[in-house]
Design a protein around this motif. Structure first.
Motif, PDB file in Angstrom:
ATOM      1  N   LYS A 117      -0.058   7.679  -3.926  1.00  0.00           N
ATOM      2  CA  LYS A 117      -0.121   6.356  -3.298  1.00  0.00           C
ATOM      3  C   LYS A 117      -1.546   6.184  -2.805  1.00  0.00           C
ATOM      4  N   SER A 118      -2.362   5.493  -3.601  1.00  0.00           N
ATOM      5  CA  SER A 118      -3.783   5.379  -3.280  1.00  0.00           C
ATOM      6  C   SER A 118      -4.065   4.318  -2.238  1.00  0.00           C
ATOM      7  N   GLY A 119      -3.134   3.464  -1.971  1.00  0.00           N
ATOM      8  CA  GLY A 119      -3.408   2.365  -1.045  1.00  0.00           C
ATOM      9  C   GLY A 119      -3.963   1.193  -1.826  1.00  0.00           C
ATOM     10  N   GLY A 120      -5.131   1.367  -2.437  1.00  0.00           N
ATOM     11  CA  GLY A 120      -5.728   0.345  -3.288  1.00  0.00           C
ATOM     12  C   GLY A 120      -5.745  -1.016  -2.633  1.00  0.00           C
ATOM     13  N   ALA A 121      -5.118  -1.998  -3.289  1.00  0.00           N
ATOM     14  CA  ALA A 121      -5.106  -3.366  -2.782  1.00  0.00           C
ATOM     15  C   ALA A 121      -4.215  -3.515  -1.557  1.00  0.00           C
ATOM     16  N   SER A 122      -3.307  -2.573  -1.372  1.00  0.00           N
ATOM     17  CA  SER A 122      -2.394  -2.688  -0.231  1.00  0.00           C
ATOM     18  C   SER A 122      -2.349  -1.384   0.557  1.00  0.00           C
ATOM     19  N   PRO A 123      -3.457  -1.042   1.251  1.00  0.00           N
ATOM     20  CA  PRO A 123      -3.441   0.205   2.015  1.00  0.00           C
ATOM     21  C   PRO A 123      -2.331   0.186   3.062  1.00  0.00           C
ATOM     22  N   GLY A 124      -1.717   1.320   3.205  1.00  0.00           N
ATOM     23  CA  GLY A 124      -0.647   1.439   4.182  1.00  0.00           C
ATOM     24  C   GLY A 124       0.695   0.952   3.680  1.00  0.00           C
ATOM     25  N   SER A 125       0.792   0.628   2.396  1.00  0.00           N
ATOM     26  CA  SER A 125       2.077   0.169   1.884  1.00  0.00           C
ATOM     27  C   SER A 125       3.045   1.348   1.767  1.00  0.00           C
ATOM     28  N   ASP A 126       4.326   1.038   1.765  1.00  0.00           N
ATOM     29  CA  ASP A 126       5.359   2.068   1.716  1.00  0.00           C
ATOM     30  C   ASP A 126       5.630   2.503   0.278  1.00  0.00           C
ATOM     31  N   GLU A 127       6.112   3.737   0.142  1.00  0.00           N
ATOM     32  CA  GLU A 127       6.579   4.253  -1.153  1.00  0.00           C
ATOM     33  C   GLU A 127       8.089   4.383  -1.060  1.00  0.00           C
ATOM     34  N   LEU A 128       8.793   3.842  -2.048  1.00  0.00           N
ATOM     35  CA  LEU A 128      10.250   3.908  -2.061  1.00  0.00           C
ATOM     36  C   LEU A 128      10.694   5.022  -3.001  1.00  0.00           C
ATOM     37  N   ILE A 129      11.489   5.944  -2.477  1.00  0.00           N
ATOM     38  CA  ILE A 129      11.999   7.074  -3.242  1.00  0.00           C
ATOM     39  C   ILE A 129      13.482   6.820  -3.495  1.00  0.00           C
TER      40      ILE A 129
END
Length: 181
Positions: free
Chosen positions: A142-154
């Motif tokens: 999860k690089s953050g990229g355009a949306s740093p701090g975004s959540d990852e759904l598992i």
């Protein structure tokens, strides 16, 4: 002659020491002790949003395999045979962080579900959890990229093979999923 040199050296050393002591020059030294503190806190938080639920199964008399394939996201249970399924769905864990991260998800190889009520004393086994879940085979970056701090759904899935002799009733258990980051 060697004895005189040694004695002479001792006398000269004592004379120099005495002269320094009488000159009023003072040599001092001091020590202090300091504590060192640091607090390390992860920026990741894991939250279980939905539990893994295989639903209510109208099991075919010949048995069946019920699979939840959540590798592509949220999923519902599906039978490989002619059993009917009501309800159920993949599990969901949210990983949140304000920073970029890489995680390796470690799923258990199997999980035993214990029967209760009319199925007390019986068990069924959930298998192929990693193969049917997000991040089970590859790390998640999860690089953050355009949306740093975004959540990852598992999304969590698996499969249960029900033999024809499976006793009717509720079955349940727990599993531990490990996130290495």
């Amino acid at each position: 002659m060697l004895r005189r040199t040694k004695c002479g050296a001792l006398l000269v050393g004592a004379a120099l020491f005495g002269a320094t002591a009488l000159s009023g020059t003072m040599a001092t030294a001091g020590d202090v002790t300091m504590t060192i503190d640091v607090t390390v806190a992860t920026t990741l938080s894991e939250t279980v949003n939905n539990n893994l639920d295989f639903g209510t199964i109208g099991l075919s008399p010949g048995g069946d395999t019920i699979r939840i394939n959540a590798t592509g996201g949220s999923a519902t249970p599906a039978a490989t045979g002619s059993s009917s399924i009501t309800g159920g769905g993949s599990g969901l864990v949210t990983i949140a962080s304000p920073n970029a991260f890489t995680i390796h998800v470690v799923y258990p190889a199997t999980v035993t579900l214990n029967g209760s009520g009319s199925a007390a004393g019986q068990t069924v086994t959930v298998t192929n959890i990693a193969n049917n879940s997000t991040g089970g085979l590859n790390p998640i970056n999860k690089s953050g990229g355009a949306s740093p701090g975004s959540d990852e759904l598992i999304h969590v899935g698996g499969e249960i093979v029900f033999p024809p002799s499976t006793v009717n009733g509720p079955y349940s258990g727990t599993m531990t999923i490990t996130f290495n980051y």
